[in-house]
Design a protein around this motif. Sequence first.
Motif, PDB file in Angstrom:
ATOM      1  N   GLU A  38      -3.653 -20.536  14.123  1.00  0.00           N
ATOM      2  CA  GLU A  38      -3.381 -21.042  12.556  1.00  0.00           C
ATOM      3  C   GLU A  38      -4.515 -20.557  11.853  1.00  0.00           C
ATOM      4  O   GLU A  38      -4.266 -19.823  10.459  1.00  0.00           O
ATOM      5  N   ARG A  39      -5.785 -20.610  12.128  1.00  0.00           N
ATOM      6  CA  ARG A  39      -6.923 -20.132  11.166  1.00  0.00           C
ATOM      7  C   ARG A  39      -7.112 -18.817  11.112  1.00  0.00           C
ATOM      8  O   ARG A  39      -7.357 -18.166  10.238  1.00  0.00           O
ATOM      9  N   CYS A  88      -4.385 -28.311  14.939  1.00  0.00           N
ATOM     10  CA  CYS A  88      -5.613 -29.447  15.025  1.00  0.00           C
ATOM     11  C   CYS A  88      -5.917 -29.895  13.907  1.00  0.00           C
ATOM     12  O   CYS A  88      -5.692 -29.187  12.642  1.00  0.00           O
ATOM     13  N   CYS A 133      -7.567 -27.034  11.664  1.00  0.00           N
ATOM     14  CA  CYS A 133      -6.492 -26.240  11.157  1.00  0.00           C
ATOM     15  C   CYS A 133      -5.598 -26.819   9.831  1.00  0.00           C
ATOM     16  O   CYS A 133      -5.463 -26.122   8.986  1.00  0.00           O
ATOM     17  N   CYS A 173      -8.781 -21.016  16.254  1.00  0.00           N
ATOM     18  CA  CYS A 173      -7.565 -21.119  16.599  1.00  0.00           C
ATOM     19  C   CYS A 173      -6.475 -20.246  15.923  1.00  0.00           C
ATOM     20  O   CYS A 173      -6.690 -19.589  15.073  1.00  0.00           O
TER      21      CYS A 173
END
Length: 132
Positions: free
Chosen positions: A54-55, A85, A88, A52
């Motif tokens: 964000e990660r 999610c 994250c 993702c």
Amino acid sequence: MDYELIERAREAQQRAYAPYSHFPVGAALRTEDGAIVVGVNVENASYPLGCCAERVAVYSAVAQGFRRFVRIAVVGPGPGLITPCGGCRQVLREFGDMDVLMADAQGTSEPKIMRLTDLLPFGFGKGDLNGL
Ligand SMILES: [Zn+2]
């Protein structure tokens, strides 16, 4: 509202690698000292190996020496807003509470802001490892 951060997430979103889901996501992290580190979702032909936005932003920021963050902006393709999610949320929690800004790519919806601890109540953290 940190519109600069949202705009940086929108710019990053255009570089997302999402050939399978066609669901590009951009993220931008604001560090405590004002820097911005972006991330995009990076998919893989072996689906579970994708990551993702964000990660990717968090991992990139840590690799650059940042560990204290005040907020993150997340931009999905719209028209609705998306939230990080569960995975994250947990990765973000590792670095403390922060504001989570959610916006769409086109700017048609008003951005929404929530605290990470409201998105992940009772999250697992460093303190839970005490006593091992
Ligand atoms: Zn995620």
